[in-house]
Motif scaffolding. Sequence first.
Motif, PDB file in Angstrom:
ATOM      1  N   THR A  98     -11.015   2.127   4.253  1.00  0.00           N
ATOM      2  CA  THR A  98     -10.677   1.222   3.153  1.00  0.00           C
ATOM      3  C   THR A  98      -9.328   1.622   2.580  1.00  0.00           C
ATOM      4  N   LEU A 155      -6.634   3.763  -9.576  1.00  0.00           N
ATOM      5  CA  LEU A 155      -7.178   3.531  -8.239  1.00  0.00           C
ATOM      6  C   LEU A 155      -7.645   4.857  -7.645  1.00  0.00           C
ATOM      7  N   ASP A 200     -10.785  -3.749   3.299  1.00  0.00           N
ATOM      8  CA  ASP A 200     -11.757  -3.032   4.116  1.00  0.00           C
ATOM      9  C   ASP A 200     -11.369  -3.152   5.592  1.00  0.00           C
ATOM     10  N   ASP A 214      -8.265   7.488  -4.651  1.00  0.00           N
ATOM     11  CA  ASP A 214      -7.865   7.936  -3.312  1.00  0.00           C
ATOM     12  C   ASP A 214      -7.754   9.450  -3.367  1.00  0.00           C
ATOM     13  N   ARG A 231      -4.451  -5.834  -8.422  1.00  0.00           N
ATOM     14  CA  ARG A 231      -5.007  -4.756  -7.605  1.00  0.00           C
ATOM     15  C   ARG A 231      -5.838  -5.376  -6.488  1.00  0.00           C
ATOM     16  N   TYR A 250       0.823  -1.213   0.000  1.00  0.00           N
ATOM     17  CA  TYR A 250       0.000   0.000   0.000  1.00  0.00           C
ATOM     18  C   TYR A 250       0.855   1.260   0.000  1.00  0.00           C
ATOM     19  N   THR A 270      -8.261  -4.482  -2.666  1.00  0.00           N
ATOM     20  CA  THR A 270      -8.925  -3.552  -1.751  1.00  0.00           C
ATOM     21  C   THR A 270      -9.084  -4.219  -0.395  1.00  0.00           C
ATOM     22  N   ASN A 286      -6.787   0.833  -0.848  1.00  0.00           N
ATOM     23  CA  ASN A 286      -6.472   0.201  -2.127  1.00  0.00           C
ATOM     24  C   ASN A 286      -4.970   0.005  -2.255  1.00  0.00           C
TER      25      ASN A 286
END
Length: 243
Positions: A126, A223, A95, A225, A91, A75, A93, A128
Amino acid sequence: MTDLSDPFRHHPQLRDRIIDPETSRFRNLDLSDMDRQMQAMGLPEDWRRSDENRDQSRRETLKDRWGQDIWIFGYGSLMWDPAFRFSEVRRATLDGYHRRFCLKSEVGRGTPETPGLMAGLDLGGTCNGLVFRVDAERLEEESHYIWRREMLLRSYAPEFLEMETELGPVEAMAFVVNRENPLLLAPMSLEETARLIARAEGYLGPNIDYLEKLADAFELLELEDDELFRLRDLARSYRSEKV
C-alpha cells in the motif's frame, strides 16, 4: 462556507508547504542548459528522452482523457513540488503498490561514483500520498510540465489506477517504475538504503534532503509509514557519522 475555488480547501496546512508551480525550478527548466551541464559531466548526448519521444508518450497516455479533469498521484517529490497547476488536492491511498527507494540517481541526487536513490512505485503493498486534480481546460498546457517533471528520463511508466480518498475513490495517473529502466535496483535492506541516501549528493542537492522533505510531508498530513520514518532516522545517523 467552503471556497470551492481554493485548491487547499481539504488540507489548508499544505498551503505554505507546497511550492507554487509558477516558481518551481521544474516548471522553468532550461533543457538546453541541462544538456550542456550533463555532457560536461561526461553523460552521453542521449542522457534523457528526446522532446519528440517524451511528447509522443504524453499524447499516447492522454489520448482518451482530453476534455476531462484528471488526477495525478504524488508519492515522492510531487507532494511538495508538483510544478503543475492544480485545482484540488487530497490525501490518497493506493492499494497494490508500495513506495520503494529503488531508482539509482546518478545526476539529480547523486553521481555515477556515488549514486543516490529516488522513490519509485512498485508492485505490492500500500502507498499513501496526495492526488492533485488538473482541470480539463488546463490539461494540454499542464501535461507538458508533468511530462517534463516526471518523464524526462526513462524511470517511470504512467498508469491510471484506482485509489481511495476521504471523499471517495478516484482514478489517478501514477508514475510506476519502468521495468526496462537500467537504473532500477533490486530490493535491498533498509540499512543499505539509508547508507546510500546518507552519502549521496547531486545536481539537485543532498539525497537526504529528498528523504527529509518526504518524511516532513507525511508528518504534516499525519500519514502512516513506519518504514519511511525508520529510513529517515537511519540516514540521519549515518549522515552524522559521515559513513
